[in-house]
Structure formats: C-alpha cells, structure tokens
Design an enzyme around this catalytic site. Structure first.
Site, PDB file in Angstrom:
ATOM      1  N   ASP A 143      -3.063  36.946  19.515  1.00  0.00           N
ATOM      2  CA  ASP A 143      -2.397  37.593  20.653  1.00  0.00           C
ATOM      3  C   ASP A 143      -0.905  37.838  20.407  1.00  0.00           C
ATOM      4  O   ASP A 143      -0.200  38.311  21.294  1.00  0.00           O
ATOM      5  CB  ASP A 143      -2.624  36.790  21.955  1.00  0.00           C
ATOM      6  CG  ASP A 143      -2.518  35.287  21.752  1.00  0.00           C
ATOM      7  OD1 ASP A 143      -2.127  34.846  20.650  1.00  0.00           O
ATOM      8  OD2 ASP A 143      -2.829  34.543  22.709  1.00  0.00           O
ATOM      9  N   HIS A 146      -4.767  24.845  24.433  1.00  0.00           N
ATOM     10  CA  HIS A 146      -4.032  24.406  25.636  1.00  0.00           C
ATOM     11  C   HIS A 146      -4.689  23.203  26.326  1.00  0.00           C
ATOM     12  O   HIS A 146      -4.076  22.581  27.184  1.00  0.00           O
ATOM     13  CB  HIS A 146      -3.936  25.541  26.662  1.00  0.00           C
ATOM     14  CG  HIS A 146      -3.140  26.725  26.181  1.00  0.00           C
ATOM     15  ND1 HIS A 146      -1.849  26.616  25.733  1.00  0.00           N
ATOM     16  CD2 HIS A 146      -3.467  28.044  26.094  1.00  0.00           C
ATOM     17  CE1 HIS A 146      -1.404  27.823  25.371  1.00  0.00           C
ATOM     18  NE2 HIS A 146      -2.370  28.704  25.571  1.00  0.00           N
ATOM     19  N   ASP A 184      -1.063  31.274  17.302  1.00  0.00           N
ATOM     20  CA  ASP A 184      -1.309  31.919  18.584  1.00  0.00           C
ATOM     21  C   ASP A 184       0.049  32.209  19.242  1.00  0.00           C
ATOM     22  O   ASP A 184       1.010  31.469  19.034  1.00  0.00           O
ATOM     23  CB  ASP A 184      -2.137  30.983  19.468  1.00  0.00           C
ATOM     24  CG  ASP A 184      -2.620  31.640  20.744  1.00  0.00           C
ATOM     25  OD1 ASP A 184      -3.786  32.059  20.794  1.00  0.00           O
ATOM     26  OD2 ASP A 184      -1.809  31.739  21.696  1.00  0.00           O
ATOM     27  N   HIS A 229       0.988  31.820  22.089  1.00  0.00           N
ATOM     28  CA  HIS A 229       1.352  30.752  23.027  1.00  0.00           C
ATOM     29  C   HIS A 229       1.492  29.419  22.302  1.00  0.00           C
ATOM     30  O   HIS A 229       0.796  29.183  21.311  1.00  0.00           O
ATOM     31  CB  HIS A 229       0.281  30.612  24.114  1.00  0.00           C
ATOM     32  CG  HIS A 229       0.027  31.885  24.858  1.00  0.00           C
ATOM     33  ND1 HIS A 229      -1.038  32.718  24.562  1.00  0.00           N
ATOM     34  CD2 HIS A 229       0.708  32.476  25.863  1.00  0.00           C
ATOM     35  CE1 HIS A 229      -1.012  33.773  25.370  1.00  0.00           C
ATOM     36  NE2 HIS A 229       0.048  33.656  26.169  1.00  0.00           N
TER      37      HIS A 229
HETATM   38 ZN   LIG Z   1      -2.679  32.550  23.266  1.00  0.00          ZN
END
Ligand SMILES: [Zn+2]
Length: 622
Positions: A560, A436, A473, A475
């Site tokens: 995750d 990120h 991931d 995200h």
């Molecule tokens: Zn993540």
C-alpha cells in the site's frame, strides 16, 4: 575425531551377560508386538519386499540440506544436496539374516533379531555382494579393491548423503522427529535407554519414512571414506565421499552413544580394517540399492536427475482466504487475492511456483502472541455473527476466525517448506492481514498477527533463534513491534508513512530492555519515492541486519506504499518493490542460506497490488 571414535570403539568389559540373556529373550519376544508406525503428515515411501524377503523403503529423490550449523566442525557448512531415488532397508541387518549366507556371525550381543555388530566394513560389503547374487542382481563391490560400482543394480552400503537424507526424512531438525532430546527415548536405543547392549531391531518408533533404528542401537557403516572437511567441496548431486581415505563413515549413533551422537547430521568414523576382533560391538549396517527406473518412453532419460527447473519459490494460497468477508466497499476484500492469482497465472509465473495449501494453525501457536481470552473473543464474535471486531475498521464474517487460523497456518506451511528445503523462499497470499493485531485486540483489518506468530513458530518448532522481520507496509506494524519490543532475538525493521495510521513508529521507538535497538523505525513523509525507500534499506536496514545475522527472514509485505494505492500517500512503484525485495533477499542469502518467507499485509489498488506482487515474486524466483 578421537573422541568421536571412542563413542563406538568401546571395548566393554563383558560382564553381566547372563543377566542380560534373560532380558534379551523377553525383548526378542517383544519385537513381535513392536510399536506401530506413528502417523505423520510426510508422504510415506512405499514399502517393498525383496526376493529374499527383506523389507525396504522406496525413498523418493529430492533435495535436502546436509550437515548442521550448530554441530561439530565436520558437519559444516550446511549444503544443499540432491539425492536420486533409492531403496533402503527398513531395519539394520540382523544376525539370522547375515547367517543365511554362511558368513560367520561376529556379533557380541547374540540374538537372531538383534543387529549384526562387530562387523568390519569389508565384511559388510561382502554381505551386500552375497545378497545381490542371491537375488540375481549385479554385485556392487569388487572383492579385490572394494571399489563400489554405483551403476550396478545390486546392494551396497548407503552413501553418507543417502544415509542422512533418509534419516532426516524431510526434517531439518536435529533428529528425524524434531529437536526435543526427550523424544529420543521413544526412537532410539542409546546410552540412557539401552542398558549397555543392543536390542532386537524395530522396537522403537520408526522415522517418518518408516525406517527403524536410524538413531541408536548400532552405528551404521556408510560407503564413504571419512574426511573432516569433505563438506567444503562436496558435489551437489549424489555425493559419494572422498576417493581415498583410511576410515569409513559411521552414522546414527549406537547403544553406547550420547544423545548428541544420535543426531541426524552427526558424523563419526572408524578404521575400515579387516580384523574382526578389533571391530566394535556398536557397529552394524543396513543396505541400499538404486531404485529401478521404469522405462517409460518419455520419462526414463532424466528420472534420476534433479529437476531442471525445480521451483525455488513457494506460493501459499487457498480459496478459504476468500471466505473472510468484509463490508461492501471495504478496501480489504477477497478480490485482492484473486487479482494476485489471476495476474500470476496470466504472466506464466504461477506455473513456475511450488503451490502449497495451508492447514489451519493450531491455537497453541496463536497464543504464543495473543491472549487466550482474545482468541476466544475472536472465535465467539465470528460464530455469533458480529459485524465488527473491536473497532469499526475491522469487519468480520462468520468464517473469519477459521480464515485467520488458515492465514497463520499458511505462513507455517511456507516456513516448513523453506526449512525442509522444498523451496528456498515463499510468498503467502493470505488474508486477513496481521501486523496491526495486538496481543489482546484486533486493529486495522488484522485479526491474528501472522508474521509475529510465524516468528514464534520458527523459534519454537524449528529451533532457529534469530529472526529478522522487514515490514514495508505503508502503515507502521504496531502489533509486531509490541510483540517483540523487549526481545533481542527478533530484529524488527519498519519503514512507513509518518505521521499516519496507527500513530506509532517514530524513530524514538527503538525497543526496550534487552531488546533495545532491536526495533528500527524509519518514518518517512507522505510522497516518499523508490529512492527514499532504497536509501532507508541500504543505510538503515542492511548494515544492522548483516550484523544481527538472522537465522530466518520474514517480510511483512504490504504493497500500500504503491503510488496508485487507495490508502497510502507514498509513490513507490512495482519496480521499487522489486528492488527492496532484492536487498532483503541478499541479506537472507548472506546470513541464512536464503531462508525467507514473505507474507502479504496491505495493498488495496487491485492492479497495483497484483503488479507489485508479481515484481516481488519475480525477484524471489531469481
Ligand atoms: Zn497497510
């Protein structure tokens, strides 16, 4: 091969020798004050002195990748080779040494410390035998047939594979010192620096294993016969070349060579005829001999054999990664890594990995992705004891800056190990995570974008151009996407829960400019399963990745999306991650000899995380 022969078989018009003699005298004096060894991180082989006073380097056994995919056709395919330990002369054989054995010195450029040249292959082999006899060793060469006995303990010419392995000294780059041709001046007498002649040995910088003039000065005879397509069928363990042939291999380039001909993988050849008058004044040699095995009762049997169960997969971890402290109850906590390490130890996997410790990344690499101001902002915020960086979701502690440098450094360490063929692939158990992190701000628990920085490191340090990043991931990796959005050298593939944090990653985000279609987003709704992920990988990732044909594959491995995870809403299992791993691994195997480094991102349920990493590593080790 004609043009290659020309590099060495030059019949120079012998002018300017008088002028040369004065210079040569000065250079002969200069050898006394020759350059000292450069400090290198590679462990340096022990230097031994033979009975007749010659310095040799004890080269350790090991695997390496022979050849070059960017070189001439005869340098392909790149293939993995095991070399048993051996001793190699640190210097090319010099004229005063050769004359010790009452052998007529054929050299054109005379000087006691200058490399012997104009030497034909059989006379080089003859010298090897003479030197063996002088030291009470068994000569390797039959002086009728010139067959080499590799079992004998005496001196011989190196095999082509031994030569390249020693020249590279652990480096997968064009030259032993890297890819930058400008650095060749410091290491080699070649066409641009040699002023049309040889020079006393040992004046230029040695390679990381303490060997001098491996690039340039005189090209060196190898024991092997030359064959253009030998690499297609070369054996894996101690290859000795074709059994028959007319020409012998020459390596290393010479005083009259181009920079290209001085590359570690460059192959040339010359007829191994007996007529010294026809031999080139750009050809010399150095000797090797087998390393004597110390007969210790347990070890002597297979000491020279490749390790039976050599670790294929590297594992990067260091306790420093626990020093990045977050707030109590924050899901991104040090216990994530201890859970992984404990699990791998409990299942016995840990012992089968090559464990590697990182060095902190140099800031110059961090700024290939992040702005100088941001890096300074991270450093200052940590030093001044700030509790958060840029937003409340990214807590920091005093040491977080150093830990983040070590996380990127861990990725470098894995990349180096893969490129140097110490391992085929590697997993980096690092934190803080990275995908990120934007060029100028921290986001979503991430400080520096480890995978994005690793991508630039591969490209700039190792000169591999096309990088595939697979990000599974839960995200979207907004930071990584932004770093390469208009860059066609990076294929970024992300599958993630959508809509979800951080909000980006719709299918419409495909890259821009030259990078159009080099970003692939596969947004999936919450509740997606192993089958949904596998479909995305099979249908969307595989065909594009194979067409792109990366030189190196990186995984942003967040776990995750696991069904038990605290943050994600997906239903992926540990077995599902294993299957995804297999697909990505096969892409790497098809495109880039399996070169793959996987870097931990998210994953917040400790048991699920540990089980998923175990399943992931299990496939990497297969
Ligand atoms: Zn993540």
């Amino acid at each position: 091969m004609k043009s290659k022969q020309k590099e060495f078989a030059v019949s120079m018009v012998r002018l300017g020798q008088l002028k040369g003699q004065v210079l040569r005298l000065l250079l002969a004096l200069a050898v006394v004050t020759g350059c000292r060894r450069a400090k290198e991180s590679t462990p340096e082989p022990e230097i031994v002195k033979t009975k007749t006073g010659i310095e040799m380097a004890a080269i350790p056994g090991g695997w390496f990748e022979m050849g070059s995919k960017d070189g001439a056709p005869d340098e392909k395919p790149v293939h993995k080779v095991w070399i048993s330990p051996f001793l190699m002369d640190r210097f090319e054989v010099i004229q005063e040494e050769f004359r010790k054995y009452q052998l007529p010195d054929p050299s054109h450029f005379k000087g006691p410390k200058q490399p012997l040249e104009q030497i034909n292959w059989t006379d080089a082999a003859l010298y090897c035998n003479e030197r063996s006899k002088a030291e009470g060793l068994e000569p390797c060469y039959d002086e009728q047939t010139w067959q080499c006995s590799f079992q004998a303990n005496g001196y011989r010419l190196p095999t082509e594979a031994e030569w390249e392995y020693a020249c590279r000294a652990g480096a997968g780059t064009k030259y032993s010192f890297g890819n930058n041709v400008r650095d060749l001046n410091a290491h080699a007498w070649f066409a641009e620096t040699a002023a049309g002649k040889t020079h006393p040995v040992g004046q230029k910088k040695p390679n990381p294993w303490g060997l001098y003039d491996m690039h340039g000065n005189v090209a060196e005879w190898c024991n092997d016969f030359y064959s253009l397509d030998y690499y297609k069928q070369s054996q894996q363990k101690n290859p000795t070349g074709p059994t028959k042939g007319k020409e012998r291999v020459l390596r290393g380039g010479a005083w009259n060579s181009s920079a290209d001909a001085c590359r570690s993988s460059y192959r040339a050849s010359d007829p191994s005829i007996d007529d010294t008058c026809l031999a080139s004044d750009a050809i010399g040699f150095r000797c090797v001999r087998n390393a004597t095995t110390n007969p210790s009762p347990q070890q002597n049997v297979d000491k020279n054999d490749p390790p039976q169960d050599a670790p294929k997969t590297g594992f990067i971890y260091d306790d420093i990664y626990l020093e990045h402290k977050t707030t109590p109850d924050h899901p991104e906590k040090p216990a994530r890594l201890t859970a992984i390490v404990d699990k791998l130890k409990a299942t016995g996997l840990y012992a089968r990995l090559l464990t590697l410790s990182p060095k902190p990344a140099d800031v110059q690499w961090i700024t290939t992705i992040h702005s100088q101001q941001y890096v300074e902002h991270v450093r200052k915020s940590c030093r001044e004891g700030a509790a958060y960086l840029d937003s409340m979701d990214t807590p920091i502690s005093e040491k977080s800056y150093d830990v983040a440098l070590a996380a990127a450094g861990g990725v470098f360490c894995a990349i180096d190990a893969v490129i140097e063929s110490k391992v085929t692939n590697a997993f980096c158990a690092v934190r803080p995570p990275g995908h990120h992190a934007m060029s100028d701000r921290a986001m979503g628990f991430c400080l520096f974008n480890n995978v994005a920085i690793g991508t630039r490191y591969i490209q700039k340090k190792h000169d591999l151009h096309k990088i595939l990043i697979v990000d599974w991931d839960v995200h979207h990796g907004n930071g990584t996407q932004a770093a390469f959005y208009d860059d066609p050298s990076v294929l970024y593939f992300s599958v993630h829960q959508y809509p979800f944090y951080p909000g980006t990653g719709s299918q419409a985000e495909k890259g821009s400019g030259k990078g159009l279609n080099c970003t692939i987003n596969v947004p999936l709704p919450a509740g997606s399963t192993d089958a949904d992920y596998l479909r995305a990988f099979k249908d969307k990732l595989e065909p594009t990745a194979l067409a792109f044909s990366p030189d190196f594959v990186l995984i942003s491995a967040g776990f995750d999306a696991h069904e038990d995870d605290l943050l994600g809403g997906m239903r992926v299992t540990a077995e599902g991650f294993a299957k995804l791993t297999r697909i990505v691994k096969q892409i790497a195997e098809k495109c880039c000899r399996g070169r793959l480094v996987s870097v931990l991102e998210g994953g917040y349920h400790l048991e699920a995380l540990a089980a998923s990493v175990e399943a992931h590593i299990h496939v990497l080790m297969e």
